[in-house]
Design an enzyme around this catalytic site. Sequence first.
Site, PDB file in Angstrom:
ATOM      1  CG  ASP A 108      33.977  48.779  30.573  1.00 28.10           C
ATOM      2  OD1 ASP A 108      33.600  49.983  30.148  1.00 28.10           O
ATOM      3  OD2 ASP A 108      33.559  47.703  28.887  1.00 28.10           O
ATOM      4  CE1 TYR A 144      36.131  43.835  29.698  1.00 26.26           C
ATOM      5  CE2 TYR A 144      35.886  44.770  27.521  1.00 26.26           C
ATOM      6  CZ  TYR A 144      35.953  44.639  28.804  1.00 26.26           C
ATOM      7  OH  TYR A 144      34.617  45.586  29.696  1.00 26.26           O
ATOM      8  CG  ASP A 148      30.257  54.184  30.887  1.00 23.69           C
ATOM      9  OD1 ASP A 148      32.039  54.353  30.834  1.00 23.69           O
ATOM     10  OD2 ASP A 148      29.737  53.097  29.487  1.00 23.69           O
ATOM     11  CG  ASP A 173      25.253  41.038  42.834  1.00 20.73           C
ATOM     12  OD1 ASP A 173      25.933  40.920  43.487  1.00 20.73           O
ATOM     13  OD2 ASP A 173      24.614  39.532  42.798  1.00 20.73           O
ATOM     14  CE  LYS A 211      26.983  36.600  40.748  1.00 18.37           C
ATOM     15  NZ  LYS A 211      25.751  38.367  41.751  1.00 18.37           N
TER      16      LYS A 211
END
Length: 375
Positions: free
Chosen positions: A248, A142, A252, A224, A192
């Site tokens: 993020d 970001y 959610d 994952d 990851k």
Amino acid sequence: MAGYRLAAIPGDGVGPEVIAGARLVLDAVASRDGFSIDWLDVVAGGAAIDAYGVAIRPDDLDAVEACDAVLLGAVGGPRWDDPDATVRPEQALFALRGGLELFANLRPVTVLPALVPSSPVRPELLEGVDLLIVRELTSGLYFGRPSEQRETPEGRVAVDTLWYTEGEIRRVVRLAMELARGRRGRLTSVDKANVLATSRLWRKVVDETRPEFADVEVNHQLVDSCAMLLVRRPAAFDVLVTENLFGDILSDEAAVLAGSLGMLPSASVGDRRTAHGRFGLYEPIHGSAPDIAGRDLANPCGTILSAAMLLRWSLGLDGPAADVEAAVAAAIDDGYRTGDLVPADGDAAGLRVVGTREMSAAIVDRLGARVGAGT
Ligand code: NAD
């Protein structure tokens, strides 16, 4: 009488409606317990673009910084969605998070038993879910530069930069380990590392930090498989810590467990302390919900539970914080539901389907008797 100065940033869409509900609750607790709240009203997001041409004015940022904590609704909406615009509502969020060095976003996820039918996840998987996602908030994709689109002879290309310093990783990992220590002592670090260099550095820093927290059990999990386990065995998690983008998305996903996006609170904190606690910015995890804005339909619980986190983290008022959480649970137990909490099968028998204002009032009513552990 103790006094606190809080900034209120309603923002756009349903923001003003849910912030009004949370202010009602905080003012009710203050008058019940004999402390005072001096509110600073700040315009930010699309509303500030309309009024001042910027997402947040520098003077307002300074004024917010001088407060004990900040309560935020949400910013953005279709009116300000032009992807080519240079001034965008989210710039207010980045200025607040970055400018105030709020590097960790804490998102607790618990499932109120009465809301189990509102979740699409099978009831037996929801039993015992009590997890906390700690998301790094001020670095990663970001904020990395370059982040741009370019014209090339081969056509358009775009680049974003995933960047982390070891210091940025260490401070958020340390905070997550401290939080795990105060809970069930288990930390899952999500990365990851099989693909990304930043993740391999992340993993090394986590391992280097472990000796300081020998009592915390640490596991590494690839993002994952973590995404899969969050719905298959959500009760197995205690604290998760991860970088900005993974956090993020995973938070959610975890929100689905609680029945609705409208139920979940969050706190963004850094290392800065005030006279009363850790300075922080508190907001529901949902956005400005333009599809239901201005119609008294929004669920205020996520914002009200964010206000409870504010009481606990920034003002050191654990008892009142627990009381607010108990009042939300009591209103739900008594059958109060905003539209988003009506069970997935649409059966609202025995429930009282209400709007934002009535839900907020029901929660205030249930604050009457002290049920917490004192201040
Ligand atoms: P959203 O969270 O606003 O809405 C997603 C869905 O959930 C919608 O159907 C909405 O009606 C529903 N919903 C959200 N909050 C609710 C509540 N309190 N009660 C009942 N239902 C609720 O996400 P979106 O639609 O992707 O984004 C809308 C706008 O919000 C966009 O402009 C986006 O950029 C912005 N946004 C802002 C923030 C923030 O300010 N922190 C976060 C996410 C999205």
